[in-house]
Design a protein around this motif. Structure first.
Motif, short mmCIF file in Angstrom:
data_model
loop_
_atom_site.label_atom_id
_atom_site.label_comp_id
_atom_site.label_asym_id
_atom_site.label_seq_id
_atom_site.Cartn_x
_atom_site.Cartn_y
_atom_site.Cartn_z
N PHE A 25 0.85 -1.21 0.00
CA PHE A 25 0.00 0.00 0.00
C PHE A 25 0.88 1.26 0.00
CE2 PHE A 25 -2.83 2.86 2.67
CZ PHE A 25 -3.77 3.09 1.69
N GLN A 26 1.93 1.24 0.82
CA GLN A 26 2.83 2.40 0.88
C GLN A 26 3.62 2.54 -0.42
OE1 GLN A 26 4.95 2.84 4.75
NE2 GLN A 26 3.59 1.23 5.51
N CYS A 27 4.12 1.42 -0.94
CA CYS A 27 4.93 1.47 -2.18
C CYS A 27 4.08 1.92 -3.37
CB CYS A 27 5.51 0.08 -2.50
SG CYS A 27 6.69 -0.49 -1.27
N LEU A 28 2.81 1.53 -3.39
CA LEU A 28 1.94 1.89 -4.53
C LEU A 28 1.81 3.40 -4.67
CD1 LEU A 28 -0.95 -0.75 -4.26
CD2 LEU A 28 0.71 -0.51 -6.11
N GLN A 29 2.05 4.12 -3.59
CA GLN A 29 1.90 5.57 -3.65
C GLN A 29 3.04 6.23 -4.43
OE1 GLN A 29 0.72 6.92 0.37
NE2 GLN A 29 -0.23 4.91 0.55
N ALA A 30 4.02 5.42 -4.86
CA ALA A 30 5.14 5.97 -5.65
C ALA A 30 4.83 6.02 -7.15
CB ALA A 30 6.39 5.13 -5.41
N GLY A 31 3.67 5.55 -7.56
CA GLY A 31 3.36 5.56 -9.00
C GLY A 31 1.87 5.44 -9.22
N LYS A 32 1.49 5.37 -10.51
CA LYS A 32 0.07 5.20 -10.82
C LYS A 32 -0.26 3.71 -10.82
CE LYS A 32 -0.27 9.14 -13.98
NZ LYS A 32 0.83 9.23 -14.94
N ARG A 33 -1.51 3.41 -10.57
CA ARG A 33 -1.93 2.00 -10.52
C ARG A 33 -1.66 1.31 -11.86
NH1 ARG A 33 -2.29 -2.02 -10.38
NH2 ARG A 33 -3.49 -3.61 -9.32
N SER A 34 -1.87 2.05 -12.96
CA SER A 34 -1.67 1.46 -14.30
C SER A 34 -0.18 1.22 -14.59
CB SER A 34 -2.25 2.39 -15.36
OG SER A 34 -1.61 3.65 -15.25
N GLU A 35 0.71 1.78 -13.76
CA GLU A 35 2.16 1.62 -14.00
C GLU A 35 2.75 0.42 -13.25
OE1 GLU A 35 2.92 6.44 -14.54
OE2 GLU A 35 3.31 5.49 -12.61
N VAL A 36 1.90 -0.29 -12.49
CA VAL A 36 2.41 -1.41 -11.68
C VAL A 36 2.62 -2.64 -12.55
CG1 VAL A 36 1.84 -3.01 -9.81
CG2 VAL A 36 1.31 -0.58 -9.57
N ARG A 37 3.83 -3.20 -12.47
CA ARG A 37 4.10 -4.44 -13.20
C ARG A 37 3.79 -5.65 -12.31
NH1 ARG A 37 10.07 -4.76 -15.49
NH2 ARG A 37 9.43 -3.28 -17.11
N ARG A 38 4.35 -5.65 -11.10
CA ARG A 38 4.10 -6.79 -10.19
C ARG A 38 4.44 -6.39 -8.77
NH1 ARG A 38 9.41 -10.32 -9.54
NH2 ARG A 38 10.84 -8.61 -9.91
N VAL A 39 4.05 -7.22 -7.82
CA VAL A 39 4.47 -7.00 -6.43
C VAL A 39 5.27 -8.22 -5.98
CG1 VAL A 39 2.38 -5.64 -5.93
CG2 VAL A 39 2.46 -8.02 -5.25
N VAL A 40 6.21 -7.97 -5.08
CA VAL A 40 6.99 -9.07 -4.50
C VAL A 40 6.72 -9.08 -3.00
CG1 VAL A 40 9.29 -10.03 -4.12
CG2 VAL A 40 8.78 -8.82 -6.25
N ILE A 41 6.12 -10.17 -2.53
CA ILE A 41 5.82 -10.32 -1.10
C ILE A 41 6.98 -11.07 -0.46
CG2 ILE A 41 4.24 -11.39 0.56
CD1 ILE A 41 1.99 -11.09 -1.43
N THR A 42 7.50 -10.53 0.63
CA THR A 42 8.62 -11.22 1.29
C THR A 42 8.09 -12.19 2.35
OG1 THR A 42 8.83 -9.36 2.81
CG2 THR A 42 10.30 -9.39 0.92
#
Ligand code: NDP
Length: 406
Positions: free
Chosen positions: A156-173
């Motif tokens: 949620f915090q990292c998503l605020q660095a860009g637009k939703r349409s610019e997200v390629r993937r998320v990496v869960i640790t």
């Protein structure tokens, strides 16, 4: 932020609930207005007195009388299986923080949406079971769903660095859990005590076992799918034993934004309760030079079956999330009750998910039926009477063996 924000807490006596009260006591604009627990009336009464909450709800009817006598006229007391939902309807909260464990969180979560209260959700089981109902309802009602799980707070915090349409993937640790350094043969016979000995996080019993089996990551994959509208292909899991990077988002230009912090749940709790403002916290600085290095590795082969369940549930849709969640809740309880071996949990849950009944429609009724069906399958496999989460809490009230606020 100036106006006082009224917070209701489900599961106030647990690990997340106790840390939420700690956060509230340090933030002058936050106020605990209502607290709910399963059966631990002594701690609940103390929390109500200390926080000044107006309503106390307890699921165990046997705990009603002692709770009433401990609180006198100082707070309204509600008891029984519907008490949490009644509390949510009566308390006029701005935010419901759901720190209850298991699918018992569904009813009060739906009630909060009806009342227009924002949701701060640690209770991932409700989203895994009923994300298809909860998320559209929240959107329609203009209710915000704020993640508390550390990985999802990080996303949620990292998503605020860009637009939703610019997200390629998320990496869960993933920390890898208590048994991460054992061979699969040794882990299969791990004791309850071994599996509860988590290397980096202090948490309640159920999530600590989920971390050891890695089914916690399967649940988190489904949780991320619902919270952030991600496909299975956009979610990846990597082992990060230090639990300092809580998750990352990769954007379309290849930039990866990560959120880092000590393994301390008060941070994501405070962030969810203060959002969109970042609260001032007394957290000691993270000394990167002292940390030296952060390490990452792919999931060990023996964890793949457990983690794959999350992707399988997203692909199947329908009732699969409810089945995964209920089968896992029942299997973990059977392990904690020493009725099955640690090594039986994942194959048992996987087998039941693979038999998920088809459905024409996902509704609260069909999800509850699937939940019940999955628990019956575990009961049949372990030779036990089927469990009912609400009733189970009540029956357990006299045999508490967990230290409080772990
Ligand atoms: P705990 O076992 O420590 O606490 C559970 C809480 O829920 C207790 O207050 C318990 O009451 C209450 N409760 C359980 N069942 C019922 C019921 N049927 N009716 C009413 N109250 C009930 O759990 P955690 O705090 O560790 O976890 C809570 C949720 O947060 C889980 O979904 C977990 O996956 C998630 N989470 C937890 C993290 C952590 O660090 N602990 C991190 C990320 C997510 P009582 O004490 O009376 O039994």
């Amino acid at each position: 932020m100036s106006a006082t924000r009224r917070i209701a807490i489900l599961g106030s006596t647990g690990s997340i609930g106790s840390q939420t009260l700690e956060v509230i006591s340090s933030q002058p604009h936050l106020r605990a207005c209502a607290l709910a627990a399963g059966s631990n009336w002594e701690l609940l009464a103390r929390q109500v007195r200390e926080s000044g909450a107006e309503i106390a709800a307890i699921a165990d009817p046997a705990a009603e009388a002692p709770l009433r006598s401990a609180l006198g006229e100082s707070a309204r007391v509600l008891a029984g299986p519907e008490a949490m939902t009644e509390m949510v309807r009566a308390c006029d909260c701005d935010v419901l923080l759901s720190g209850i464990v298991g699918s018992a969180g569904l009813g009060p979560t739906l009630a909060a949406i009806e009342c227009g209260a924002d949701l701060a959700i640690a209770n991932k089981e409700t989203l895994v079971m009923a994300g298809a109902i909860v998320m559209p309802l929240a959107r329609q009602s203009g209710v915000r769903v704020l993640p508390v799980d550390s990985e999802h707070s990080a996303i949620f915090q990292c998503l605020q660095a860009g637009k939703r349409s610019e997200v390629r993937r998320v990496v869960i640790t993933a920390s890898g859990g208590a048994l991460r350094d054992l061979s699969s043969e040794a882990a299969a016979d791990a004791t309850v005590e071994d599996a509860l000995n988590h290397p980096t996080w202090q948490m309640g019993r159920k999530i600590t076992i989920d971390s050891a089996t890695l089914i916690n990551k399967a649940l988190e994959i489904v949780e991320a799918h619902w919270l952030f509208d991600l496909s299975a292909e956009q979610i990846e899991v990597v082992v990060h034993p230090e639990s300092i990077i809580h998750s990352c988002v990769e954007f379309c230009d290849g930039s990866m934004v990560a959120q880092m912090g000590r393994p301390d749940m008060t941070l994501p709790i405070a962030y969810a309760l203060g959002w969109p403002d970042r609260p001032v916290r007394p957290t000691p600085p993270l000394d990167l030079a002292a940390l030296g290095r952060l390490t990452f590795r792919p999931l060990d082969e023996r964890f793949r079956r457990a983690v794959e369940l999350g992707f399988e549930v997203i692909r199947r849709g329908g009732l699969a999330g409810a089945v995964l969640n209920a089968a896992n809740e029942a299997a973990v309880q059977a392990f904690l009750d020493r009725k099955i071996r640690f090594g039986q949990i994942v194959p048992l849950v996987e087998n039941i998910v693979n038999q998920t009944p088809p459905t024409a429609e996902v509704s609260v009724a069909s999800l509850l039926a699937a939940d019940r069906w999955a628990r019956l399958q575990v009961a049949a496999a372990t030779g036990e009477a089927p469990s009912d989460p609400a009733r189970e809490r009540v029956e357990k009230s006299s045999k508490r063996d967990r230290p409080l606020g772990t």
